[in-house]
Each structure stands twice: as structure tokens, then as C-alpha cells.
Design an enzyme around this catalytic site. Structure first.
Site, PDB file in Angstrom:
ATOM      1  N   ARG A 161       0.850  -1.199   0.000  1.00 24.59           N
ATOM      2  CA  ARG A 161       0.000   0.000   0.000  1.00 24.59           C
ATOM      3  C   ARG A 161       0.889   1.254   0.000  1.00 24.59           C
ATOM      4  O   ARG A 161       1.500   1.577   1.012  1.00 24.59           O
ATOM      5  CB  ARG A 161      -0.935   0.021   1.213  1.00 24.59           C
ATOM      6  CG  ARG A 161      -1.769   1.305   1.248  1.00 24.59           C
ATOM      7  CD  ARG A 161      -2.980   1.221   2.137  1.00 24.59           C
ATOM      8  NE  ARG A 161      -2.663   0.981   3.541  1.00 24.59           N
ATOM      9  CZ  ARG A 161      -3.576   1.045   4.507  1.00 24.59           C
ATOM     10  NH1 ARG A 161      -4.835   1.320   4.224  1.00 24.59           N
ATOM     11  NH2 ARG A 161      -3.238   0.805   5.750  1.00 24.59           N
ATOM     12  N   ASP A 445      -3.969   3.622  14.394  1.00 26.04           N
ATOM     13  CA  ASP A 445      -3.126   4.164  13.336  1.00 26.04           C
ATOM     14  C   ASP A 445      -3.700   5.494  12.910  1.00 26.04           C
ATOM     15  O   ASP A 445      -4.568   6.069  13.569  1.00 26.04           O
ATOM     16  CB  ASP A 445      -2.975   3.183  12.178  1.00 26.04           C
ATOM     17  CG  ASP A 445      -4.193   3.133  11.287  1.00 26.04           C
ATOM     18  OD1 ASP A 445      -5.258   3.661  11.655  1.00 26.04           O
ATOM     19  OD2 ASP A 445      -4.096   2.552  10.192  1.00 26.04           O
TER      20      ASP A 445
END
Length: 568
Positions: A161, A445
């Protein structure tokens, strides 16, 4: 090195990564696509302003023919992507890479985005570790002398990613300006590893974050085409799964699949960024768009059910995988009862996803892989996926996607304090280079930190009232910040001072920065500002420490990190 390119920082392993040929490859991509990237980012800003003025997302009339044409399909699954029933996510830190490869998952999402702080040493180390992992030469010895090696006979398929279109890489300048972080992460991995991956029977596969519409998917497709041409590999070799994690993308799911159809590997329900996108888009639209405490936002809320079920329908109509959201608990041997409760919640959540038609789902920790696999095994059996289940029973309903009126819950003082604490603790760790952080037994996160700070901003600006009858004001929040400031444990090299300043900027001021990562990078991680800090991560709950045996920190870990709450 090309005279148009300037590198303003240095990190260990840089010579392996930033070779002259690799930089020329990135330069060619930059020259071809930077103008379009900037135009699309400008369109984002215009759309955001329109929402603030009262507009709402809707299905596009201009692309109706794509949605109504039942004949087109995406490319069939690529090697290694046929069966994706369990995907583990995490930063491409060396120990975590080994843990992920040993996890037993079908796919490893190697994350350069929300689970990775973009310190220069992390940008370079991620590329070094990818090279070594792909070539089966990765190993690690901890400072305490513990050795980590890949021992699994079957390792997960690697899917990388890159950063989103909105993020720049300030340490690589082309003609004096920062290059796209997305093109850096994609380009360096593609240049160094595509041929090796193909030789090993796999391919260069990607997760694409933060897309806000099909034109941004078209830009990625153009990048893929050019990259394959430059590297002389067959068109269609690259495969990409798009995270549907913005409200605008939810109205263009089939169009996104269409734009990427020769390179598409499906869509993922990026739940927590999706909630962040909802708050951001409607933050000024009044009390009817104000959501309750983050801990009360479960996946059974009607607007979230509409989103996930319509995603499965869009994917399976077009022969694409639909991948579910994150389970971000951190199992702990120190608290078996809490771990058992967590596993029960994860099992329930993953069973619901499998029953809804998803083909697989995410976990943040190796200890959750078996639980997720069992839930999907119960539905899939020996089948690699359930793409044939088209979910034509699900209505395509734009109103349901943005109807928050039936969302149950309330705003509490505890929820307000939790948002402020999580936001500051996460940003402190992020500024020191840690993108996925264990806080109170959950992996957090950037996505969950975005929810936390955005809710605080929205509650203040809508004069929301907590369940104890008090209005959420800037002054009240500043009081909480001061209380927390006195209570934070401060290890050597901590950055709480900067984290608190950043939180105040992005959550407590009149202006609303679009992304905390954007504000944080420009303010604290750009050239001349980044601080090389090391040391342990202060955590709010020692039992949730991210170096727990076997942990595979992710948004990976927490692109959905409050899954604990979502699995309720």
C-alpha cells in the site's frame, strides 16, 4: 543521479534503494502524471467546499452507462490472489515483516501508508525490507539478542500500500519541488521488485488508499500502464485493490472498478477512514450529521451496513473480490480473559462479514489469523472465494449511505477524553516514527486518530452536548489536554510537546486541516525538522504493548483499529 533530482536526507540502505535508474523511473512517472495529480487534488478541495455549502454526494449521471452496462467484468484473479480469506496488515518494519510472513495469512498488506510514519528512515527501510522479503533473505536480531527468521513453508502474497495521492515526499525534490509520495512508494517497489515477483510466480500487487473518485482510479491505471511499458512487462500484470474509505468513492464503486478493470483485484471496506471521511465531509452540516462516541460506532449502524453491503454487490457483479475490514485487537498472554473476549468479538464480526458475502477480511495480529480463517472457512469451505454470490438483493441506495438519523449512541465525557488522549498519544508516537501504536489494548493508526481529532473538532463547532449535560467547548477540551499533559509518561526522546501542539492545531482551532498526516508532515517531518528519535513507545496499557510476542503492528493495524468497538 539526474540533475533535476535532489535528495535532502540520508538513511541506512539508501544506496540500495535510490539508484540512478530507480530515480529516473520515478522521474518519468512524475513528468507524465504530476500535472494530473495536482488537478485532481484541486478538484478534491472544490468538492469539499461544496459539501460545506450544503451539497451532498450522489451517483454520477455522467457515468450511468457504466453502472447499467451488465456486460463488463474485471480481470480474473492474478496468481496468489485467488484466495484472500485472511489478510494481515502492518508496517514494513523488519521484525513485523517476518512475523507477517510467518502468520499463516493468505495475504500480507505491506503498508507504506497509515500504519507507517513517513520518517525518512522508514521510507527507505520499507523498500529495503521488501527487497529482502521477496528474495527470501530477510532476518532480524533484536537488541536483546532474539533472532527472527521466516520459517513458514507457505508465506502470504505480498500486496503493497503506497501513500495516497495527497501526500508529498519532501526528501526527494524534482525541479525544487517535492515529488508524490505515492509515486515514490509505488515506483521504487515496482522498479526493484516487479521482475523478481514475476519470476517467483506472483506479481506486483497494490492496495490504493484514499481515492475520492473514479478519475483518481483512472490516474492510477495510467500510471500502471506506463510503468509496465517502461519495465517491458505485460499489460495487466499489476493488480490493485482499492480501499473504499471516502464517502465520495462509495458513490463511484463500480466506476472505480471499471477504470481499473484490466488491473483490478477488487475493493476493500476501509471502515475507519470511511467514518473519518463522513465526519470530514459533513462536519459543518448541523447536529443531524454529528455521530456519537467512536466506541459506539459499530458496523451494525444502518449507514455502515448500507456501505458494506453495497460494496459486496458492486464487486461481485463485476467479478471482483470484496475484502472486509480490520480486526485490531492485541491478544495478550497477560490477560487471558480479555483475550478470550476479544477473540469472541472478532469471530462474530468476521462471521457477519463472511455471511454478507465478503471474500476475506483483515486482521492486525497473527493471533487473530486462525479466528478469521475459521469464520470464512465456515462459509467458503474449499472454495477460494464467493464472487458468484452477486447480492442482487441489496438495493443501490444513495440516501442510505448518508442517512445518519438512525445511528444510535450518545456523546459522553469519557468519549471526549478518549478521543483527545488517543489523538495525542498516537501523534506523539507517529512523530517518532511509529505508525501503528497499541493504546488501551487496541492498535491505533492514522485512520483512527483522524476519527478522534475530527470528532472533537465537529463536537466543538456544533456545540454538541455530552450525556452529563455539558457543552463541548474549546476551553473544555483545552482543560482535558492540560490534565493529560501532566499525566503522560515521558520516556527519553518523547515528542509530547510537539504532539500536543499538533493536536491543538488540527482539532481545536477554527480551521480544519484535511489530514493530520499532511499537517504533521509539513510541520514536523519536512526537511530540516525531522528528528531522528528512537526508544520504546509509551503505551497507555502495558498489556497492549506493540512488541508483544508475535505482534504484527498495523491500519494495517488500525485502518480500522477500533475494530474492537466495531465488532461489538
Amino acid at each position: 543521479m539526474h540533475d533535476r533530482i535532489r535528495i535532502t536526507a540520508h538513511a541506512e540502505g539508501q544506496e540500495r534503494v535510490l539508484t540512478d535508474d530507480a530515480l529516473r523511473f520515478v522521474l518519468e512517472l512524475h513528468d507524465a502524471f504530476e500535472c494530473t495529480r495536482q488537478q485532481l487534488l484541486q478538484e478534491r478541495r472544490k468538492r469539499r467546499a461544496a459539501f460545506a455549502d450544503g451539497d451532498s454526494p450522489r451517483f454520477l449521471e455522467a457515468t450511468r452507462r457504466i453502472r447499467e452496462d451488465a456486460s463488463w467484468r474485471v480481470a480474473p484473479p492474478a496468481p496468489g490472489l485467488e484466495d484472500r480469506r485472511v489478510e494481515i496488515t502492518g508496517p514494513i518494519e523488519r521484525k513485523m515483516t517476518i512475523n507477517a510472513l510467518n502468520s499463516g495469512a493468505k495475504v500480507w498488506l505491506a503498508d507504506c501508508e497509515d500504519a507507517s510514519s513517513p520518517l525518512w528512515r522508514n521510507v527507505i527501510a520499507s523498500q529495503v525490507n521488501l527487497q529482502d522479503a521477496i528474495r527470501e533473505r530477510i532476518e532480524y536480531t533484536s537488541p536483546e539478542g532474539k533472532e527472527y527468521r521466516v520459517t513458514a513453508t507457505e508465506t502470504p502474497t505480498i500486496v503493497v500500500r503506497p501513500r495516497g495521492w495527497h501526500l508529498d515526499e519532501h526528501r526527494i525534490l524534482i525541479d525544487g519541488k517535492p515529488v508524490s509520495g505515492a509515486l515514490v512508494d509505488f515506483g521504487l517497489h515496482m522498479f526493484h521488485n516487479a521482475e523478481e515477483l514475476l519470476a517467483r510466480g506472483s506479481g506486483p500487487y497494490f492496495y490504493l488508499p484514499k481515492l475520492e473518485g473514479h478519475l483518481e482510479a483512472r490516474l492510477w491505471n495510467d500510471v500502471f500502464r506506463m510503468a509496465q511499458q517502461l519495465l517491458v512487462i505485460p499489460q495487466g500484470t499489476i493488480r490493485a485493490t482499492v480501499l473504499i474509505e471516502t464517502i465520495t468513492a462509495a458513490f463511484e464503486m463500480e466506476e472505480i472498478l471499471y477504470e481499473l478493470r484490466e488491473h483490478s483485484a477488487g475493493l476493500n471496506a476501509g471502515r475507519w477512514d470511511y467514518l473519518f471521511s463522513m465526519i470530514k465531509a459533513f462536519r459543518l452540516r448541523g447536529p443531524e450529521f454529528v455521530l456519537p462516541d467512536r466506541s459506539q460506532l459499530t458496523m451494525t449502524a444502518p449507514f455502515m451496513r448500507a456501505y458494506t453491503e453495497q460494496l459486496v454487490r458492486a464487486c461481485h457483479r463485476r467479478g471482483a473480490h470484496a475484502i472486509g475490514g480490520m480486526a485490531a485487537f492485541v491478544p495478550s498472554a497477560k490477560d487471558p480473559e480479555a483475550t478470550e473476549r476479544a477473540l469472541t468479538a472478532v469471530a462474530s464480526d468476521k462471521s457477519r462479514e463472511a455471511g454478507d458475502g465478503f471474500d476475506g477480511s483483515w486482521v492486525a495480529h497473527p493471533g487473530l489469523v486462525a479466528t478469521c480463517r475459521e469464520a470464512f472457512d465456515a462459509v467458503l469451505g474449499e472454495r477460494p472465494n464467493q464472487i458468484e454470490r452477486t447480492r442482487e438483493d441489496v438495493p443501490v441506495d444513495g440516501d442510505a449511505l448518508i442517512d445518519l438519523s438512525t445511528t444510535e449512541g450518545e456523546i459522553t465525557d469519557e468519549g471526549l477524553r478518549s478521543n483527545i488522549e488517543v489523538g495525542i498519544r498516537y501523534m506523539e508516537a507517529w512523530l517518532r516514527g511509529h505508525g501503528a501504536v497499541a493504546i488501551h489494548s487496541l492498535m491505533e493508526d492514522a485512520a483512527t486518530a483522524e476519527i478522534s481529532r475530527s470528532q472533537v473538532w465537529q463536537w466543538i463547532h456544533n456545540e454538541s452536548v455530552t450525556s452529563d449535560g455539558r457543552t463541548v467547548t474549546r476551553e473544555r477540551c483545552l482543560g482535558v489536554v492540560d490534565e493529560l499533559d501532566r499525566s503522560f509518561e515521558r520516556a527519553e526522546g518523547n515528542r509530547f510537546r510537539e504532539a500536543i501542539a499538533l493536536f491543538r492545531e488540527i482539532a481545536l482551532e477554527e480551521t480544519y486541516p484535511a489530514f493530520l498526516t499532511l499537517a504533521g508532515t509539513e510541520r514536523y517531518l519536512a526537511e530540516g525538522v525531522e528528528r531522528a528519535t528512537t526508544g520504546p513507545i509509551p503505551v497507555a496499557d502495558a498489556s497492549a504493548a506493540a512488541d508483544e510476542e508475535g505482534a504484527a503492528e498495523p491500519e494495517g493495524a488500525a485502518d480500522e483499529a477500533a475494530e474492537a468497538r466495531a465488532a461489538a
